[in-house]
Design a protein around this motif. Structure first.
Motif, PDB file in Angstrom:
ATOM      1  N   ASP A 128       0.795  -1.443   0.154  1.00 23.33           N
ATOM      2  CA  ASP A 128      -0.064   0.180  -0.005  1.00 23.33           C
ATOM      3  C   ASP A 128       0.780   1.166  -0.173  1.00 23.33           C
ATOM      4  N   GLU A 129       1.956   1.169   0.805  1.00 21.99           N
ATOM      5  CA  GLU A 129       2.837   2.448   0.679  1.00 21.99           C
ATOM      6  C   GLU A 129       3.596   2.667  -0.459  1.00 21.99           C
ATOM      7  N   GLU A 130       4.097   1.428  -0.858  1.00 29.07           N
ATOM      8  CA  GLU A 130       5.187   1.833  -2.008  1.00 29.07           C
ATOM      9  C   GLU A 130       4.734   1.410  -3.363  1.00 29.07           C
ATOM     10  N   TYR A 131       3.613   0.558  -3.412  1.00 27.47           N
ATOM     11  CA  TYR A 131       3.120   0.116  -4.778  1.00 27.47           C
ATOM     12  C   TYR A 131       1.729   0.193  -4.733  1.00 27.47           C
ATOM     13  N   PRO A 132       0.922   1.265  -4.665  1.00 22.99           N
ATOM     14  CA  PRO A 132      -0.583   1.295  -4.914  1.00 22.99           C
ATOM     15  C   PRO A 132      -1.155   0.744  -5.882  1.00 22.99           C
ATOM     16  N   ASP A 133      -2.334   0.347  -5.923  1.00 25.56           N
ATOM     17  CA  ASP A 133      -3.336  -0.184  -7.072  1.00 25.56           C
ATOM     18  C   ASP A 133      -2.522  -1.637  -7.306  1.00 25.56           C
ATOM     19  N   ARG A 134      -1.802  -2.577  -6.526  1.00 31.15           N
ATOM     20  CA  ARG A 134      -1.491  -3.688  -6.849  1.00 31.15           C
ATOM     21  C   ARG A 134      -2.339  -4.679  -5.786  1.00 31.15           C
ATOM     22  N   VAL A 135      -2.265  -5.911  -6.011  1.00 32.93           N
ATOM     23  CA  VAL A 135      -3.239  -6.587  -5.075  1.00 32.93           C
ATOM     24  C   VAL A 135      -2.501  -8.175  -4.858  1.00 32.93           C
ATOM     25  N   LEU A 136      -3.047  -8.316  -3.411  1.00 30.12           N
ATOM     26  CA  LEU A 136      -2.426  -9.858  -3.045  1.00 30.12           C
ATOM     27  C   LEU A 136      -3.628 -10.757  -2.882  1.00 30.12           C
ATOM     28  N   LEU A 137      -3.489 -11.912  -3.612  1.00 25.12           N
ATOM     29  CA  LEU A 137      -4.450 -12.899  -3.448  1.00 25.12           C
ATOM     30  C   LEU A 137      -3.949 -14.052  -2.766  1.00 25.12           C
ATOM     31  N   ALA A 138      -4.741 -14.263  -1.648  1.00 25.32           N
ATOM     32  CA  ALA A 138      -4.309 -15.431  -0.735  1.00 25.32           C
ATOM     33  C   ALA A 138      -4.934 -16.860  -1.435  1.00 25.32           C
ATOM     34  N   GLU A 139      -3.884 -17.701  -1.204  1.00 26.01           N
ATOM     35  CA  GLU A 139      -4.472 -19.013  -1.757  1.00 26.01           C
ATOM     36  C   GLU A 139      -4.229 -19.880  -0.049  1.00 26.01           C
ATOM     37  N   ALA A 140      -5.383 -19.724   0.415  1.00 31.75           N
ATOM     38  CA  ALA A 140      -5.512 -20.489   1.744  1.00 31.75           C
ATOM     39  C   ALA A 140      -6.777 -21.488   1.738  1.00 31.75           C
ATOM     40  N   ASN A 141      -6.327 -22.748   1.472  1.00 36.10           N
ATOM     41  CA  ASN A 141      -7.311 -23.809   1.136  1.00 36.10           C
ATOM     42  C   ASN A 141      -7.901 -24.163   2.572  1.00 36.10           C
ATOM     43  N   GLN A 142      -8.957 -23.533   3.093  1.00 30.59           N
ATOM     44  CA  GLN A 142      -9.256 -23.721   4.598  1.00 30.59           C
ATOM     45  C   GLN A 142     -10.994 -23.337   4.358  1.00 30.59           C
ATOM     46  N   TRP A 143     -11.615 -23.526   5.599  1.00 30.03           N
ATOM     47  CA  TRP A 143     -13.102 -23.462   5.826  1.00 30.03           C
ATOM     48  C   TRP A 143     -13.176 -21.684   5.640  1.00 30.03           C
ATOM     49  N   PRO A 144     -14.506 -21.688   4.954  1.00 29.29           N
ATOM     50  CA  PRO A 144     -14.524 -19.992   4.798  1.00 29.29           C
ATOM     51  C   PRO A 144     -14.375 -19.248   6.170  1.00 29.29           C
ATOM     52  N   GLU A 145     -14.889 -19.731   7.500  1.00 30.11           N
ATOM     53  CA  GLU A 145     -14.629 -18.780   8.706  1.00 30.11           C
ATOM     54  C   GLU A 145     -12.981 -18.715   8.854  1.00 30.11           C
TER      55      GLU A 145
END
Length: 464
Positions: A144-161
């Protein structure tokens, strides 16, 4: 890519390195090496014993003895993928430097691989630990501070909660894959029963307003069955993996088209459900032309064969000698590149590729699908999956028939009394909604997407 209006995100494997990586090679070479503490070492296998083994087909332990190091090293996946030690601040800084390197080159973000497993603690299952979220908040703050408008997508194979924790308060990952929805879509279509989808969506908590789910039908790994019950897993194996070679770890290594027996109606229905749900759809290469797989290739390579662009040599993917390719292109009569390729489908108005391109364009016309609320209707006919999406004044009714036979459904739409359902593919205006249940009939595996418009809105849209 940017000149074509495309943004590019890449896989960033934050959990582990290769055993050939210079960091690990230096760590194993000497107990006094500055890199020794960059991985997780032990003199015994009796640590973190509550952690499950993920790759059950190939691994019998999360610890592997290294002769050169004279110690065991920790790995949550393959033994040639030693985990990094995130209790070491130097590791965190090194990963941030890797992130900066690629973002400086113009990359638009990352799929963060295997994020639930960054931290190990005795007496826990070594997943979803609080310290993991501290690390993700640091990564997000850097972006957020150094590279705005970029995205982090989590690969977390877990239950929704558990997955929602990776959004934090909108200060961790921007997006996260919704793994548990995917197998239940396949389960619902095969059972002709909407309940599995309704149940998992009801179990899905709200997420911060600046975050989004990533939805998918298939990806580069197996169709994972980790987030289902034992009974559901047995059912999925019996229906979708009749050949033992189709199974791998806790999942099914098959592409979308073979899973659905190349049924065009089923493929369209699955995409319609995917596109109608709250989140951003993610398509796996080749599924847009109904590419097949090769279950005779080892590991996960069976669903990673070369993209089939044309009917020319190697499917137009490469001019290299066929024998030099890491994975051979498909050549069977049903899914081979001479039968299934982009060039041929672009020349055919009714092809799956042309249909899907129109469908993507249609979805983009309606921000309600990305931003709107989700309200299940749960009609008495359990073979129908119906819900309402709403954003500001835009109200969309999505009705899907999971059955292989024609079905009818009566929907309580009385709160939308006076509005006209307009079928958005053909702009066909249906009779106005009244007090009584609204009756619809659907073709086998058919679906409707209606925009519920008031008269003045409808007139305005026709004038436009």
């Amino acid at each position: 890519a940017h000149q074509r209006g495309l943004r590019v995100i890449s896989d960033l494997v934050v959990n582990h390195t290769s055993s050939d990586h210079p960091w690990f090679q230096e760590a194993r070479s000497n107990p006094d090496s500055p890199k020794r503490d960059w991985h997780v070492w032990s003199d015994t296998v009796h640590r973190y014993e509550d952690a499950r083994i993920i790759f059950t087909d190939t691994e019998t332990s999360n610890w592997t003895w290294d002769e050169e190091a004279g110690a065991y090293y920790w790995h949550r996946f393959f033994s040639h993928q030693p985990d990094l030690n995130y209790d070491n601040p130097e590791v965190i800084e090194a990963i941030i430097d890797v992130l900066r390197f690629w973002l400086d080159l113009g990359l638009d973000g990352f799929r963060l691989d295997a994020v639930p497993y960054l931290i190990e603690r005795d007496g826990t299952i070594c997943e979803n630990l609080p310290e993991t979220h501290e690390i993700l908040r640091l990564l997000r703050r850097t972006v957020d501070e150094e590279y705005p408008d970029r995205v982090l997508l989590a690969e977390a194979n877990q239950w929704p909660e558990d997955v929602v924790e990776y959004f934090g308060d909108g200060d961790e990952c921007h997006m996260a894959f919704h793994f548990p929805v995917m197998p239940r879509m396949f389960m619902s279509v095969r059972r002709e029963e909407a309940t599995p989808m309704y149940e998992i969506l009801e179990r899905t908590p709200d997420i911060p307003a600046n975050c989004q789910w990533g939805l998918f039908l298939r990806n580069h790994d197996e169709l994972t069955l980790e987030m289902v019950t034992d009974e559901e897993r047995d059912y999925m194996y019996s229906e979708y993996a009749k050949d033992p070679r189709m199974k791998i770890n806790v999942g099914i290594r098959r592409r979308l088209a073979p899973l659905l027996d190349k049924g065009r109606d089923e493929i369209e229905l699955m995409h319609a459900i995917l596109f109608s749900l709250p989140g951003s759809p993610i398509l796996y290469y080749g599924d847009e032309i109904a590419m097949g797989d090769n279950v005779y290739l080892g590991d996960r390579d069976g669903v990673r064969t070369p993209m089939q662009w044309t009917a020319d040599r190697n499917g137009g993917f490469s001019k290299a000698d066929f024998a030099q390719l890491y994975a051979p292109p498909l050549m069977d009569p049903l899914y081979g590149y001479q039968a299934v390729n982009v060039e041929a489908q672009l020349r055919t108005q009714t092809s799956l590729l042309r249909w899907l391109r129109r469908f993507v364009a249609l979805r983009k016309e309606h921000p309600v699908f990305g931003l709107g609320t989700y309200e299940p209707l749960a009609p008495s006919n359990h073979r129908i999956f119906a819900h309402v999406r709403a954003y500001e004044d835009d109200v969309m009714l999505c009705v899907h028939n999971l059955a292989r036979s024609a079905q009818y459904v009566e929907l309580d739409l009385s709160r939308f009394k006076g509005r006209h359902p307009v079928e958005i593919f053909g702009r066909t205006r249906f009779p106005a909604v009244g007090e009584l249940p609204y009756l619809l009939t659907l073709a086998p595996r058919g679906f409707y997407w209606f925009q519920l418009v008031e008269d003045e809105s409808e007139e305005a849209s026709h004038d436009g």
